[in-house]
Design a protein around this motif. Structure first.
Motif, PDB file in Angstrom:
ATOM      1  N   ALA A 211       1.397  -4.065  -5.390  1.00 18.45           N
ATOM      2  CA  ALA A 211       1.281  -2.604  -5.493  1.00 18.45           C
ATOM      3  C   ALA A 211       0.806  -2.200  -6.886  1.00 18.45           C
ATOM      4  CB  ALA A 211       2.625  -1.950  -5.171  1.00 18.45           C
ATOM      5  N   LEU A 212       1.387  -2.809  -7.919  1.00 18.79           N
ATOM      6  CA  LEU A 212       0.986  -2.480  -9.289  1.00 18.79           C
ATOM      7  C   LEU A 212      -0.443  -2.937  -9.578  1.00 18.79           C
ATOM      8  CD1 LEU A 212       4.284  -3.365 -11.215  1.00 18.79           C
ATOM      9  CD2 LEU A 212       3.459  -1.095 -10.560  1.00 18.79           C
ATOM     10  N   ALA A 213      -0.821  -4.085  -9.007  1.00 15.54           N
ATOM     11  CA  ALA A 213      -2.193  -4.564  -9.189  1.00 15.54           C
ATOM     12  C   ALA A 213      -3.190  -3.595  -8.569  1.00 15.54           C
ATOM     13  CB  ALA A 213      -2.349  -5.955  -8.576  1.00 15.54           C
ATOM     14  N   ARG A 214      -2.844  -3.017  -7.430  1.00 16.12           N
ATOM     15  CA  ARG A 214      -3.716  -2.038  -6.792  1.00 16.12           C
ATOM     16  C   ARG A 214      -3.874  -0.800  -7.685  1.00 16.12           C
ATOM     17  NH1 ARG A 214      -5.553  -0.722  -1.783  1.00 16.12           N
ATOM     18  NH2 ARG A 214      -5.995  -2.958  -1.803  1.00 16.12           N
ATOM     19  N   LEU A 215      -2.764  -0.322  -8.236  1.00 20.59           N
ATOM     20  CA  LEU A 215      -2.811   0.855  -9.118  1.00 20.59           C
ATOM     21  C   LEU A 215      -3.592   0.554 -10.390  1.00 20.59           C
ATOM     22  CD1 LEU A 215       0.852   2.147  -8.734  1.00 20.59           C
ATOM     23  CD2 LEU A 215      -1.208   3.127  -7.708  1.00 20.59           C
ATOM     24  N   GLU A 216      -3.441  -0.667 -10.909  1.00 23.59           N
ATOM     25  CA  GLU A 216      -4.187  -1.040 -12.108  1.00 23.59           C
ATOM     26  C   GLU A 216      -5.680  -1.138 -11.808  1.00 23.59           C
ATOM     27  OE1 GLU A 216      -3.782  -4.319 -15.690  1.00 23.59           O
ATOM     28  OE2 GLU A 216      -3.347  -4.960 -13.636  1.00 23.59           O
ATOM     29  N   GLN A 217      -6.017  -1.682 -10.657  1.00 23.45           N
ATOM     30  CA  GLN A 217      -7.415  -1.844 -10.267  1.00 23.45           C
ATOM     31  C   GLN A 217      -8.135  -0.501 -10.164  1.00 23.45           C
ATOM     32  OE1 GLN A 217      -8.055  -3.457  -6.303  1.00 23.45           O
ATOM     33  NE2 GLN A 217      -9.901  -4.521  -6.980  1.00 23.45           N
ATOM     34  N   GLU A 218      -7.432   0.508  -9.692  1.00 29.06           N
ATOM     35  CA  GLU A 218      -8.045   1.832  -9.527  1.00 29.06           C
ATOM     36  C   GLU A 218      -7.936   2.684 -10.782  1.00 29.06           C
ATOM     37  OE1 GLU A 218      -4.465   4.459  -7.497  1.00 29.06           O
ATOM     38  OE2 GLU A 218      -5.594   3.084  -6.221  1.00 29.06           O
TER      39      GLU A 218
ATOM     40  N   GLU B  94       9.563  -4.275 -12.901  1.00 32.51           N
ATOM     41  CA  GLU B  94       9.342  -4.887 -11.587  1.00 32.51           C
ATOM     42  C   GLU B  94      10.668  -5.114 -10.860  1.00 32.51           C
ATOM     43  OE1 GLU B  94       7.084  -8.437 -11.970  1.00 32.51           O
ATOM     44  OE2 GLU B  94       5.227  -7.424 -12.550  1.00 32.51           O
ATOM     45  N   ALA B  95      11.677  -5.560 -11.609  1.00 34.23           N
ATOM     46  CA  ALA B  95      12.986  -5.807 -10.987  1.00 34.23           C
ATOM     47  C   ALA B  95      13.579  -4.513 -10.431  1.00 34.23           C
ATOM     48  CB  ALA B  95      13.925  -6.433 -12.008  1.00 34.23           C
ATOM     49  N   ALA B  96      13.435  -3.416 -11.196  1.00 34.85           N
ATOM     50  CA  ALA B  96      13.964  -2.129 -10.735  1.00 34.85           C
ATOM     51  C   ALA B  96      13.221  -1.639  -9.499  1.00 34.85           C
ATOM     52  CB  ALA B  96      13.870  -1.102 -11.856  1.00 34.85           C
ATOM     53  N   LEU B  97      11.921  -1.849  -9.447  1.00 38.16           N
ATOM     54  CA  LEU B  97      11.142  -1.439  -8.278  1.00 38.16           C
ATOM     55  C   LEU B  97      11.497  -2.289  -7.057  1.00 38.16           C
ATOM     56  CD1 LEU B  97       7.652  -0.824  -9.936  1.00 38.16           C
ATOM     57  CD2 LEU B  97       9.246   0.909  -9.081  1.00 38.16           C
ATOM     58  N   CYS B  98      11.739  -3.580  -7.268  1.00 39.75           N
ATOM     59  CA  CYS B  98      12.179  -4.441  -6.159  1.00 39.75           C
ATOM     60  C   CYS B  98      13.477  -3.919  -5.553  1.00 39.75           C
ATOM     61  CB  CYS B  98      12.375  -5.873  -6.648  1.00 39.75           C
ATOM     62  SG  CYS B  98      10.858  -6.741  -7.067  1.00 39.75           S
TER      63      CYS B  98
ATOM     64  N   GLU C 220       0.834  -1.201   0.000  1.00 41.28           N
ATOM     65  CA  GLU C 220       0.000   0.000   0.000  1.00 41.28           C
ATOM     66  C   GLU C 220       0.872   1.256   0.000  1.00 41.28           C
ATOM     67  OE1 GLU C 220      -3.032   0.418  -0.463  1.00 41.28           O
ATOM     68  OE2 GLU C 220      -4.146  -1.371   0.130  1.00 41.28           O
ATOM     69  N   GLN C 221       1.964   1.227   0.747  1.00 41.00           N
ATOM     70  CA  GLN C 221       2.885   2.367   0.773  1.00 41.00           C
ATOM     71  C   GLN C 221       3.542   2.577  -0.589  1.00 41.00           C
ATOM     72  OE1 GLN C 221       5.493   2.619   4.440  1.00 41.00           O
ATOM     73  NE2 GLN C 221       4.459   0.658   4.823  1.00 41.00           N
ATOM     74  N   ILE C 222       3.957   1.489  -1.222  1.00 43.86           N
ATOM     75  CA  ILE C 222       4.585   1.585  -2.546  1.00 43.86           C
ATOM     76  C   ILE C 222       3.583   2.114  -3.561  1.00 43.86           C
ATOM     77  CG2 ILE C 222       5.612   0.259  -4.423  1.00 43.86           C
ATOM     78  CD1 ILE C 222       6.774  -1.603  -2.228  1.00 43.86           C
ATOM     79  N   ALA C 223       2.348   1.605  -3.521  1.00 46.23           N
ATOM     80  CA  ALA C 223       1.316   2.080  -4.440  1.00 46.23           C
ATOM     81  C   ALA C 223       1.064   3.570  -4.232  1.00 46.23           C
ATOM     82  CB  ALA C 223       0.026   1.286  -4.232  1.00 46.23           C
ATOM     83  N   SER C 224       1.032   3.998  -2.986  1.00 49.30           N
ATOM     84  CA  SER C 224       0.783   5.410  -2.694  1.00 49.30           C
ATOM     85  C   SER C 224       1.896   6.291  -3.242  1.00 49.30           C
ATOM     86  CB  SER C 224       0.650   5.604  -1.179  1.00 49.30           C
ATOM     87  OG  SER C 224       0.462   6.969  -0.860  1.00 49.30           O
ATOM     88  N   LEU C 225       3.138   5.863  -3.072  1.00 47.06           N
ATOM     89  CA  LEU C 225       4.270   6.649  -3.560  1.00 47.06           C
ATOM     90  C   LEU C 225       4.271   6.718  -5.087  1.00 47.06           C
ATOM     91  CD1 LEU C 225       6.854   8.223  -3.096  1.00 47.06           C
ATOM     92  CD2 LEU C 225       8.092   6.063  -2.977  1.00 47.06           C
TER      93      LEU C 225
END
Length: 245
Positions: A54-61, A37-41, A13-18
Motif C-alpha cells: 500500500a505504501l509503495a503504491r502511494l510512493e509510486q504516485e 508499518e507496525a501500527a498500520l498492520c 489498494e483499499q488501504i492505499a485509498s484510505l
C-alpha cells in the motif's frame, strides 16, 4: 472502514485509498508523518507485506515520501524555520507542534571565535562551546554548535537538554536577545557531525549561521546549525511597500 478481504491486491489498494484520503484531509499534520508499518498492520489487521504494498503504491504516485530510518511522510511536507521571527532553532520546532528534543553531546571552555563575546566576562577571551543534537520524534535532525558566554556554564546538563539557549541567557543575565544576524549556506558532514546525524561523512547539509545580540549591541551567541536537508526549509515573508502618490 471495513476492508473487503477478497485477496491481497484488493486489501492493499483499499488501504492505499484510505490513507490517500486521510492525507488529503490533513489528518497527519503538522509533520505529515504517517504511522509506522507496525501500527498500520495493527490498525488494519493485515501483514507487513500488505502494508508495504500500500505504501509503495502511494510512493509510486507521489502521495508519500519514504525516508530510510525516519518513516513515511506526506509528500512535500516540510519542517519550516521562519527567518522573519526571532526564535531559537528548538523553539521553531516546538511551535510547529512537533515532538522535538535535545541531547547534549559535549561542553567545553574554549577561545571565543573571532574574539571574545561581548558579555562573557572572561578577561582571557574564553567562552563555553556546546554541541547539541536536535531530535525529531527521536531521530537526529540537526547538530547545533554554539559559542556562548562563560556564565552559561552555570546551567546543568538537564537544563541544557530541555531549554533553548536564549531562555537560559535571559534567566542568567536578565536580558532578552533583541536581534540576530542569520546566514544560510550548504555544507558537508565532517567527522564530528556525521555520526551524530547518522549520515556518511561528506553528506550534504544545510547550515544556518547565527550571531545574536542584546539590545545594547553586545554579542551573546554565535552558533552554527548543521541540518539534515531532506525535509527542512527556511522561509521568509515579504511584502511590497506601497509607493507614495
Amino acid at each position: 472502514m471495513h476492508l473487503i478481504r477478497e485477496n491481497i491486491a484488493s486489501l492493499y489498494e483499499q488501504i492505499a485509498s484510505l490513507l490517500r484520503e486521510e492525507i488529503q484531509q490533513g489528518r497527519f499534520e503538522p509533520t505529515g508523518k504517517l504511522p509506522s508499518e507496525a501500527a498500520l498492520c495493527l490498525r488494519f489487521g493485515v501483514s507487513r507485506v500488505t502494508v508495504r504494498l500500500a505504501l509503495a503504491r502511494l510512493e509510486q504516485e507521489g502521495t508519500v515520501a519514504r525516508k530510510q530510518g525516519k518513516g513515511t511522510y506526506a509528500a512535500g511536507k516540510q519542517l519550516r524555520h521562519g527567518l522573519d521571527q526571532l526564535r531559537s532553532f528548538h523553539e521553531s520546532l516546538l511551535q510547529q507542534g512537533l515532538q522535538a528534543g535535545m541531547r547534549l553531546l559535549s561542553r567545553e571552555i574554549v577561545d571565543a571565535p573571532g574574539g571574545a563575546l561581548s558579555v562573557m566576562g572572561d578577561e582571557d577571551g574564553r567562552c563555553l562551546r556546546l554541541l547539541r543534537l536536535h531530535l525529531l520524534d527521536g531521530a537526529p535532525l540537526a547538530v547545533g554548535r554554539s559559542y556562548l558566554p562563560l556564565l552559561m556554564d552555570a546551567a546543568d546538563r538537564e537544563r541544557m537538554e530541555r531549554t533553548p539557549s536564549y531562555a537560559i541567557l535571559q534567566e542568567l543575565t536578565g536580558q532578552a536577545v533583541a536581534r540576530a544576524d542569520l546566514a544560510i549556506k550548504v555544507g558537508q558532514a565532517d567527522a564530528e557531525l556525521a555520526p551524530a546525524l547518522e549520515v556518511v561523512e561528506g553528506a550534504p547539509l544545510l547550515v544556518m549561521e547565527r550571531s545574536s545580540y542584546f539590545a545594547d549591541g553586545a554579542c551573546c551567541d554565535r552558533s552554527q546549525f548543521y541540518i539534515r536537508p531532506e525535509r527542512y526549509e527556511f522561509v521568509i515573508k515579504t511584502s511590497f511597500a506601497q509607493a507614495g502618490g
